[in-house]
Design a protein around this motif. Structure first.
Motif, short mmCIF file in Angstrom:
data_model
loop_
_atom_site.label_atom_id
_atom_site.label_comp_id
_atom_site.label_asym_id
_atom_site.label_seq_id
_atom_site.Cartn_x
_atom_site.Cartn_y
_atom_site.Cartn_z
N GLY A 1 0.82 -1.21 0.00
CA GLY A 1 0.00 0.00 0.00
C GLY A 1 0.85 1.24 0.00
N TYR A 2 0.30 2.30 -0.60
CA TYR A 2 0.99 3.59 -0.59
C TYR A 2 -0.07 4.69 -0.65
CZ TYR A 2 3.85 7.56 -2.01
OH TYR A 2 4.44 8.79 -2.08
N VAL B 1 9.06 8.39 -4.44
CA VAL B 1 9.45 7.20 -3.69
C VAL B 1 8.71 5.97 -4.19
CG1 VAL B 1 7.73 7.58 -1.86
CG2 VAL B 1 9.76 6.20 -1.39
N LEU B 2 7.47 6.16 -4.62
CA LEU B 2 6.68 5.04 -5.15
C LEU B 2 7.24 4.56 -6.48
CD1 LEU B 2 4.12 3.21 -5.23
CD2 LEU B 2 2.93 5.12 -6.33
N GLU C 1 4.87 -0.44 -14.14
CA GLU C 1 4.77 -1.68 -14.93
C GLU C 1 5.84 -2.70 -14.58
OE1 GLU C 1 3.35 -1.82 -19.25
OE2 GLU C 1 4.09 0.23 -19.06
N ASN C 2 7.02 -2.21 -14.19
CA ASN C 2 8.15 -3.12 -13.95
C ASN C 2 8.30 -3.50 -12.48
OD1 ASN C 2 8.92 -0.66 -12.94
ND2 ASN C 2 11.04 -0.75 -13.72
N LYS C 3 7.25 -3.31 -11.68
CA LYS C 3 7.34 -3.61 -10.25
C LYS C 3 6.83 -5.01 -9.91
CE LYS C 3 8.62 0.68 -9.64
NZ LYS C 3 10.06 0.99 -9.50
N ASN C 4 6.46 -5.79 -10.92
CA ASN C 4 5.95 -7.16 -10.73
C ASN C 4 4.64 -7.19 -9.94
OD1 ASN C 4 8.15 -8.32 -12.11
ND2 ASN C 4 9.40 -8.32 -10.24
#
Length: 343
Positions: free
Chosen positions: A119-120, A128-129, A164-167
């Motif tokens: 969560g953010y 940072v996200l 997209e690249n954060k799995n």
């Protein structure tokens, strides 16, 4: 693993322009909807509930609403609740710590069985996200966010392209009040929509989502709350009796919906909105009419009257260079000036 995902409950909504008894009833429904979600989870052996923001409607929360929310979580220790605050949620007031209530400070993750729930809460600087390292693929990764993925000018904008690249397997979103879904990269995103309709801009079925992380299947569950509905009725070439017959047929049997009827088109008689509301009120829990009709030009013309008013109207009607819309504007403007001179 099955998980409930909902957002935008907005407990404590003001429901402006509604009668007091309707306001109280609707706010009760907002609170009861939370209980319905919890009871559904208990009845279906679901032990995780994701709440993607705007649980409350404003920063200043009534004590009874705050107590209700935390007590509902407290008495259900077998369910894990995951809560990110949205742009409507309170900050300092709603910070009670409970063993089964999981909140988020920065980019934070909780692991339960084969699922990682991240969560953010958006801020003025969300770098940072976007710079956060990708999550490992050993778990089904869910990311909770509350914001707008389409409008870059919105202060609550979420740039999913940068994630997209954060799995991530599933983006559990909130903020948009209609059920909306799509795919970004290899991830699925879902807005469950608001849980209970709160106005005529939130019509249709409302409820919550059920995510099955094993099958990657998402289903919508409708809650049986009062429904806001809105209809348009054309009055063109109809008399009052015909209009009322059409509305009677449209409304059918009495039900608990909150209904708005917009009267549109052109008529040769003045619509009495209060009469229409009184006539049809027994068919709905609450009903309001909006008069968006315009009077036909011949309504203003008294054929038996020899006056400056009639001469002016006839002159405008005979002017072939004007279209009907322009004629209406000219006649309405001219009559308003004549009325002022007569005062």
């Amino acid at each position: 693993m099955k998980i409930i995902h909902f957002a935008d409950l907005h407990i404590g909504s003001k429901f402006q322009r509604m009668p007091e008894k309707v306001k109280q009833n609707l706010n009760s429904q907002l609170r009861n909807a939370f209980l319905q979600i919890i009871n559904f989870a208990k009845d279906n052996d679901i032990s995780s509930i994701i709440m993607s923001g705007d649980i409350f409607d404003r920063n200043s929360v009534l004590i009874k609403d705050k107590k209700f929310f935390y007590d509902s979580i407290k008495i259900n220790p077998d369910i894990d609740f995951y809560y990110i605050r949205g742009n409507h949620d309170c900050s300092s007031q709603c910070n009670e710590v409970l063993p089964n209530l999981h909140t988020f400070d920065g980019v934070q993750a909780y692991i339960k069985d084969d699922v990682r729930i991240i969560g953010y809460e958006l801020s003025n600087d969300n770098s940072v996200l976007y710079k956060y390292k990708p999550f490992t693929t050993d778990k089904f990764n869910i990311m909770m966010l509350h914001g707008d993925i389409n409008n870059a000018r919105d202060k609550n904008f979420i740039d999913l392209k940068k994630l997209e690249n954060k799995n991530i397997n599933y983006f559990a979103l909130g903020h948009f009040h209609k059920n909306k879904s799509g795919i970004i990269g290899k991830a699925w995103y879902e807005y469950p929509g608001c849980v209970v309709g709160r106005g005529f801009d939130e019509i249709g079925d409302k409820g919550f989502l059920i995510l099955d992380t094993l099958t990657n299947k998402i289903t919508f569950h409708k809650l049986s709350n009062t429904i806001f509905e809105s209809f348009e009725i054309s009055v063109t070439d109809k008399n009052e009796a015909q209009i009322k017959n059409e509305i009677t047929s449209l409304l059918g049997e009495k039900n608990s919906n909150i209904t708005e009827i917009k009267l549109i088109g052109k008529t040769d008689f003045e619509i009495d909105v209060a009469d229409f509301e009184n006539f049809f009120q027994p068919l709905r829990y609450y009903l309001v009419f909006k008069n968006e009709t315009t009077l036909k030009l011949n309504y203003f013309l008294n054929k038996n009257e020899n006056s400056l008013r009639n001469m002016f109207i006839n002159k405008v009607l005979e002017d072939s260079s004007l279209d009907e819309e322009t004629r209406e504007k000219v006649i309405n403007y001219g009559l308003s000036k004549l009325m002022k001179e007569e005062e």
